[in-house]
Each structure stands twice: as C-alpha cells, then as structure tokens.
Design an enzyme around this catalytic site. Structure first.
Site, PDB file in Angstrom:
ATOM      1  N   ARG A 195       0.281   7.660  -2.590  1.00 39.73           N
ATOM      2  CA  ARG A 195       0.819   8.713  -1.713  1.00 39.73           C
ATOM      3  C   ARG A 195       2.289   9.000  -2.009  1.00 39.73           C
ATOM      4  O   ARG A 195       2.747  10.132  -1.954  1.00 39.73           O
ATOM      5  CB  ARG A 195       0.638   8.324  -0.241  1.00 39.73           C
ATOM      6  CG  ARG A 195      -0.745   8.674   0.287  1.00 39.73           C
ATOM      7  CD  ARG A 195      -1.066   7.959   1.547  1.00 39.73           C
ATOM      8  NE  ARG A 195      -1.418   6.573   1.283  1.00 39.73           N
ATOM      9  CZ  ARG A 195      -1.497   5.632   2.206  1.00 39.73           C
ATOM     10  NH1 ARG A 195      -1.217   5.908   3.462  1.00 39.73           N
ATOM     11  NH2 ARG A 195      -1.843   4.405   1.873  1.00 39.73           N
TER      12      ARG A 195
ATOM     13  N   GLU B 169       0.690 -13.634  12.057  1.00 41.33           N
ATOM     14  CA  GLU B 169       1.221 -12.504  12.836  1.00 41.33           C
ATOM     15  C   GLU B 169       1.242 -11.259  11.947  1.00 41.33           C
ATOM     16  O   GLU B 169       1.766 -11.300  10.829  1.00 41.33           O
ATOM     17  CB  GLU B 169       2.649 -12.820  13.314  1.00 41.33           C
ATOM     18  CG  GLU B 169       2.721 -13.989  14.281  1.00 41.33           C
ATOM     19  CD  GLU B 169       2.150 -13.648  15.656  1.00 41.33           C
ATOM     20  OE1 GLU B 169       2.291 -12.489  16.095  1.00 41.33           O
ATOM     21  OE2 GLU B 169       1.569 -14.551  16.290  1.00 41.33           O
TER      22      GLU B 169
ATOM     23  N   ASP C 251       0.827  -1.201   0.000  1.00 44.33           N
ATOM     24  CA  ASP C 251       0.000   0.000   0.000  1.00 44.33           C
ATOM     25  C   ASP C 251       0.867   1.260   0.000  1.00 44.33           C
ATOM     26  O   ASP C 251       1.972   1.262   0.550  1.00 44.33           O
ATOM     27  CB  ASP C 251      -0.888  -0.030   1.264  1.00 44.33           C
ATOM     28  CG  ASP C 251      -2.088   0.892   1.132  1.00 44.33           C
ATOM     29  OD1 ASP C 251      -2.278   1.489   0.063  1.00 44.33           O
ATOM     30  OD2 ASP C 251      -2.831   1.013   2.122  1.00 44.33           O
ATOM     31  N   GLY C 252       0.344   2.312  -0.595  1.00 40.97           N
ATOM     32  CA  GLY C 252       1.010   3.621  -0.506  1.00 40.97           C
ATOM     33  C   GLY C 252       1.654   4.105  -1.790  1.00 40.97           C
ATOM     34  O   GLY C 252       2.340   5.134  -1.782  1.00 40.97           O
TER      35      GLY C 252
ATOM     36  N   ARG D 217      -0.243   9.264 -10.039  1.00 42.96           N
ATOM     37  CA  ARG D 217      -0.318   8.038  -9.236  1.00 42.96           C
ATOM     38  C   ARG D 217       0.334   6.846  -9.934  1.00 42.96           C
ATOM     39  O   ARG D 217       0.945   5.993  -9.296  1.00 42.96           O
ATOM     40  CB  ARG D 217      -1.789   7.700  -8.956  1.00 42.96           C
ATOM     41  CG  ARG D 217      -2.495   8.674  -8.045  1.00 42.96           C
ATOM     42  CD  ARG D 217      -3.966   8.287  -7.893  1.00 42.96           C
ATOM     43  NE  ARG D 217      -4.134   6.931  -7.390  1.00 42.96           N
ATOM     44  CZ  ARG D 217      -4.031   6.591  -6.104  1.00 42.96           C
ATOM     45  NH1 ARG D 217      -3.798   7.504  -5.203  1.00 42.96           N
ATOM     46  NH2 ARG D 217      -4.184   5.338  -5.730  1.00 42.96           N
TER      47      ARG D 217
ATOM     48  N   GLU E 161     -11.994  -4.724  -5.416  1.00 41.93           N
ATOM     49  CA  GLU E 161     -12.454  -3.345  -5.189  1.00 41.93           C
ATOM     50  C   GLU E 161     -11.674  -2.335  -6.061  1.00 41.93           C
ATOM     51  O   GLU E 161     -12.178  -1.272  -6.397  1.00 41.93           O
ATOM     52  CB  GLU E 161     -12.306  -2.955  -3.705  1.00 41.93           C
ATOM     53  CG  GLU E 161     -13.294  -3.637  -2.769  1.00 41.93           C
ATOM     54  CD  GLU E 161     -13.031  -5.132  -2.538  1.00 41.93           C
ATOM     55  OE1 GLU E 161     -11.864  -5.563  -2.643  1.00 41.93           O
ATOM     56  OE2 GLU E 161     -14.003  -5.870  -2.278  1.00 41.93           O
ATOM     57  N   ASN E 162     -10.443  -2.687  -6.417  1.00 44.14           N
ATOM     58  CA  ASN E 162      -9.632  -1.774  -7.230  1.00 44.14           C
ATOM     59  C   ASN E 162     -10.229  -1.521  -8.624  1.00 44.14           C
ATOM     60  O   ASN E 162      -9.879  -0.545  -9.291  1.00 44.14           O
ATOM     61  CB  ASN E 162      -8.189  -2.286  -7.390  1.00 44.14           C
ATOM     62  CG  ASN E 162      -7.355  -2.174  -6.133  1.00 44.14           C
ATOM     63  OD1 ASN E 162      -6.408  -2.926  -5.934  1.00 44.14           O
ATOM     64  ND2 ASN E 162      -7.688  -1.214  -5.263  1.00 44.14           N
TER      65      ASN E 162
ATOM     66  N   SER F 258      -7.033  -5.673  -6.087  1.00 49.13           N
ATOM     67  CA  SER F 258      -8.191  -6.269  -5.406  1.00 49.13           C
ATOM     68  C   SER F 258      -9.438  -6.138  -6.279  1.00 49.13           C
ATOM     69  O   SER F 258      -9.467  -5.329  -7.217  1.00 49.13           O
ATOM     70  CB  SER F 258      -8.423  -5.570  -4.068  1.00 49.13           C
ATOM     71  OG  SER F 258      -8.946  -4.277  -4.286  1.00 49.13           O
TER      72      SER F 258
ATOM     73  N   SER G  17      -8.325  -5.438   4.554  1.00 48.42           N
ATOM     74  CA  SER G  17      -8.882  -5.145   3.228  1.00 48.42           C
ATOM     75  C   SER G  17      -9.233  -6.369   2.379  1.00 48.42           C
ATOM     76  O   SER G  17      -8.790  -6.487   1.231  1.00 48.42           O
ATOM     77  CB  SER G  17      -7.913  -4.233   2.460  1.00 48.42           C
ATOM     78  OG  SER G  17      -7.707  -3.055   3.164  1.00 48.42           O
TER      79      SER G  17
ATOM     80  N   ARG H 201      -5.409  -2.355   8.322  1.00 53.20           N
ATOM     81  CA  ARG H 201      -6.622  -3.102   7.930  1.00 53.20           C
ATOM     82  C   ARG H 201      -6.182  -4.309   7.116  1.00 53.20           C
ATOM     83  O   ARG H 201      -5.079  -4.312   6.571  1.00 53.20           O
ATOM     84  CB  ARG H 201      -7.480  -2.243   6.966  1.00 53.20           C
ATOM     85  CG  ARG H 201      -8.129  -1.044   7.526  1.00 53.20           C
ATOM     86  CD  ARG H 201      -9.047  -0.425   6.454  1.00 53.20           C
ATOM     87  NE  ARG H 201      -8.266   0.179   5.361  1.00 53.20           N
ATOM     88  CZ  ARG H 201      -7.762   1.398   5.392  1.00 53.20           C
ATOM     89  NH1 ARG H 201      -7.934   2.154   6.449  1.00 53.20           N
ATOM     90  NH2 ARG H 201      -7.090   1.878   4.366  1.00 53.20           N
TER      91      ARG H 201
HETATM   92  C1  FPP Z   1      -1.797   0.278  -3.360  1.00 47.44           C
HETATM   93  O1  FPP Z   1      -1.358   1.608  -3.381  1.00 47.44           O
HETATM   94  C2  FPP Z   1      -1.285  -0.431  -4.497  1.00 47.44           C
HETATM   95  C3  FPP Z   1      -2.040  -0.971  -5.497  1.00 47.44           C
HETATM   96  C4  FPP Z   1      -3.504  -0.864  -5.564  1.00 47.44           C
HETATM   97  C5  FPP Z   1      -1.421  -1.656  -6.637  1.00 47.44           C
HETATM   98  C6  FPP Z   1      -0.209  -2.489  -6.317  1.00 47.44           C
HETATM   99  C7  FPP Z   1       0.594  -2.613  -7.531  1.00 47.44           C
HETATM  100  C8  FPP Z   1       1.950  -2.609  -7.575  1.00 47.44           C
HETATM  101  C9  FPP Z   1       2.817  -2.599  -6.393  1.00 47.44           C
HETATM  102  C10 FPP Z   1       2.678  -2.611  -8.835  1.00 47.44           C
HETATM  103  C11 FPP Z   1       2.329  -3.616  -9.816  1.00 47.44           C
HETATM  104  C12 FPP Z   1       2.633  -4.988  -9.427  1.00 47.44           C
HETATM  105  C13 FPP Z   1       2.476  -5.979 -10.288  1.00 47.44           C
HETATM  106  C14 FPP Z   1       2.803  -7.389  -9.891  1.00 47.44           C
HETATM  107  C15 FPP Z   1       2.022  -5.724 -11.642  1.00 47.44           C
HETATM  108  P1  FPP Z   1      -2.455   2.761  -3.505  1.00 47.44           P
HETATM  109  O2  FPP Z   1      -2.619   3.064  -4.942  1.00 47.44           O
HETATM  110  O3  FPP Z   1      -3.709   2.335  -2.814  1.00 47.44           O
HETATM  111  O4  FPP Z   1      -1.754   3.918  -2.754  1.00 47.44           O
HETATM  112  P2  FPP Z   1      -2.425   5.039  -1.854  1.00 47.44           P
HETATM  113  O5  FPP Z   1      -3.147   4.329  -0.737  1.00 47.44           O
HETATM  114  O6  FPP Z   1      -1.258   5.832  -1.367  1.00 47.44           O
HETATM  115  O7  FPP Z   1      -3.346   5.812  -2.737  1.00 47.44           O
END
Ligand code: FPP
Length: 239
Positions: free
Chosen positions: A20, A203, A16-17, A29, A63-64, A61, A192, A190
C-alpha cells in the site's frame, strides 16, 4: 496501572503495508518492500538501543508463496541482498541472528547463507534478531506434534512426558521467551498464522502506520504504553 513495571524482553512484529505504501506513490510493490527493508534496519537498531533482548520479524509467510512469481522473486532477491549486507552489519554490532520457518522451501544459496549467519552469530548476546521466513505457525505446531509422536513411537518418551515445556521445545522458537508485545502495522487487526502458541499472553498493539513509515518514535511510544498495561495472565487483579 500495575504496581511493578511489566517485563519486556521480546517484541514480535508483523511488518504490513509495504504494498500500500508503494501504491500510494504510484510505485511498484517491490519498491515498498525495498523501503520496508530500510525500516527493518532502523527498527532493529532502535530495539537494540531500547535494551530489547529478542526481536522477531515476520518477513515472509508460508502463504506469501502464493503471491505472483514476480513479487516472490523480488522478495527473494531482496533477501539475498539482505543476507549479504544488512544482516552482516547487524551481525557486526553483536546481534545473534536466527531464522524460523520451513527453510527447505527456500533456494539452496539462501539456505546456505542463513545457516552461515546463524553459525557465525550464535554466541552474540547483544540482542537476538529472529527472522520468520517461509513461516506458518500452524505448520510449526503440526511439525512439533510429528516430532513428539516420533519420539513416543521410538520409545524415547512416554505420552505423559508431553507437557507445555516439552512442546515449546519442539517449536522453531525453542529457547526464545514468548513475545511480550506484538505490533502489527497498516491498520490490519489479525495475527495471520504468526506465533500462535507463543502469543498466548502477548499484549497486542495495532498502528495505522504502514511498515515503511514505522519509525523509532512509534516503537518507543508503544513500549511506553505497554509499560502501563496490566498483565494478568488469566489471574484476577491484584489488590
Ligand atoms: C507485508 O506487506 C510485507 C511483506 C509480505 C514482506 C515483508 C518484507 C520486508 C519488510 C522487507 C524485507 C525484509 C527482509 C528481512 C528481507 P504487504 O506486501 O502485504 O503490503 P500490503 O498489505 O500493503 O499489500
């Protein structure tokens, strides 16, 4: 401190993150996701080096799908690239690659490449990298219940045959041991909709680092700290 060292086979991560990280730098983003994909490579290598047998990453996810069309399409393009180059590189190091989630929601070319990678790496045994894509744990549990109901309806099993082991075998993670450690980056605390059944005794570790800033040193610190946690699985403390 526990007298024996805790077993450590499986680490699950909520990456996550990314957004940000990009925002802090005035970048779009998608640049955060790009940098996050670099971190995936580093952490995968580090986990292999640390002798971890299973690494499960929450890449997208269910949800994404509700994010903007622009962001979803950028993530899908990143995934396409990842399937072609980075995951190939990981494959060549002897890693078995698996995907969990509702793959029918993804584009046909992506589904095809995922199946190919799974097939080609099925016999690799250095580590299993499990990528959760279009994944939602409640959906996974509902899907398992539907499969079991269908088996009962057909008369293949009796209701009494349904136990924890059989239920686990109906999940996308079939054959993968439950995670020992969950890491979530970016300060959020969380789960999620991630591996809800599988994390009954996992853990949890939360770090403020944003995923693009997460690194091998942080991973090793968490592993170290895990080793000294006492895992009781609901039992009372051993004298
Ligand atoms: C959460 O950060 C991250 C994601 C929803 C996507 C994760 C994807 C990657 C790490 C790169 C791609 C990986 C592969 C295997 C293709 P966020 O967007 O929710 O960040 P935020 O909470 O700061 O907005």
């Amino acid at each position: 401190m526990s007298s024996e060292e805790n077993k450590l086979e499986h680490i699950a991560i909520i990456m996550d993150g990314n957004g940000r990280w990009a925002k802090k730098r005035g970048l779009p983003r998608t640049m955060g996701h790009r940098k996050g994909a670099e971190t995936v490579k580093e952490i995968c290598k580090a986990a292999e080096k640390a002798g971890i047998k299973y690494l499960t990453l929450y890449a997208f996810s269910t949800e994404n799908w509700k994010r903007s069309e622009e962001e979803v399409s950028a993530l899908m393009d990143l995934l396409r690239q990842y399937l072609k180059s980075d995951l190939k590189e990981i494959q060549e190091r002897g890693v078995c690659i698996r995907f969990i989630g509702e793959r029918q929601m993804l584009a046909p070319d992506i589904i095809e490449n995922m199946a190919k990678l799974e097939e080609e790496t099925a016999k690799n045994d250095k580590m299993t990298l499990c990528v959760a894509l279009s994944y939602g744990s409640r959906q996974e549990i509902v899907h398992a219940a539907q499969r079991l109901s269908e088996m009962v309806r057909r008369g293949d099993i009796a209701v009494d045959d349904i136990d924890e082991k059989l239920f686990s075998n109906m999940l996308y993670t079939q054959g993968i041991p439950d995670p020992d450690i969950l890491i979530r980056t970016s300060g959020e605390q969380r789960i999620s909709n991630y591996l809800l059944w599988q994390m009954a005794y996992t853990e949890f570790f939360f770090t403020d680092a944003l995923w693009p800033d997460f690194n091998e040193k942080m991973l090793l610190e968490i592993i170290d700290s895990y080793k000294s946690r006492e895992r009781r699985y609901g039992k009372i403390k051993a004298e």
